[in-house]
Scaffold this motif. Structure first.
Motif: not given
Length: 229
Positions: A196-210
């Motif tokens: 679950f924490l990794l999913l939150i991190l990946e959501s942040a990465v998805a926004i940051i990388q875009a």
């Protein structure tokens, strides 16, 4: 093990020789808000709020090249990448931004158009940009070489940065989830919390990388379109 691990990035789920996994890149059109209502929906209001914020964010970067709609290409690029990044977080949906074939298709034409426009229409500016101000004369040949290499690999770094970040997170989540069947029941809850924490991190990465992809392409455009006042 490795074949199963990397199978999540396999685009070759095909029927009649068509790679159907790439259809996920077109699913963004399912989320576009309709413009045919008398009163705007909440989704459209959120969409317009995001676009206005992006426009206000990009205006200072393009202050030397202000035309109506000049931020639309970059905001559209941002929305396309962020939607594909988020769709890749859902189960059984192909992550198209984890492939160089897509990210390079986005980065290479933009970089090539900036370079061609700059070298054809603003040759003197492009030459002066190769040597930063106050550079010692003895270092000028090296600076020209370094800046030339830096300009040439911009498309590669743009595409590889996005691809590598999306692959790394998905691989880590897949690797951890595949260990669940070998773990004791007492550790399953810890694994779920970690996922679950990794999913939150990946959501942040998805926004940051875009956002990083959009900002860098905007900066490359502003360098080429600089107008000396």
């Amino acid at each position: 093990m490795m074949m199963n691990l990397f199978s999540i990035f396999d685009p070759m789920c095909s029927i009649m020789n068509l790679s159907l996994n790439w259809i996920s890149s077109l699913m963004i059109f399912m989320f576009l808000p309709s413009s045919f209502w008398l009163i705007s929906s909440r989704m459209k209001l959120i969409w317009m709020k995001i676009l206005i914020n992006i426009h206000n964010e990009l205006k200072p970067l393009l202050k030397n090249f202000i035309n109506k709609g000049n931020t639309m290409i970059f905001s559209s690029l941002f929305m396309f990448i962020i939607f594909n990044n988020f769709l890749g977080l859902f189960p059984y949906i192909f992550t198209s931004t984890s492939h160089l074939s897509l990210t390079a298709t986005l980065a290479l034409p933009l970089w090539l158009s900036f370079m061609l426009y700059g070298w054809i229409n603003k040759t003197n500016h492009m030459f002066t940009h190769l040597v930063p101000q106050n550079t010692p004369s003895i270092l000028m040949p090296f600076m020209v070489l370094i800046e030339s290499i830096s300009n040439m690999i911009r498309a590669l770094t743009l595409s590889v940065r996005l691809t590598a970040n999306m692959i790394a997170g998905h691989l880590l989540m897949t690797l951890l989830s595949s260990m669940g069947i070998y773990m004791e029941t007492s550790y399953i809850y810890l694994l779920i919390i970690t996922q679950f924490l990794l999913l939150i991190l990946e959501s942040a990465v998805a926004i940051i990388q875009a956002y990083v992809f959009m900002i860098l392409t905007t900066l490359y455009s502003s360098e080429v379109n600089y107008v000396k006042k």
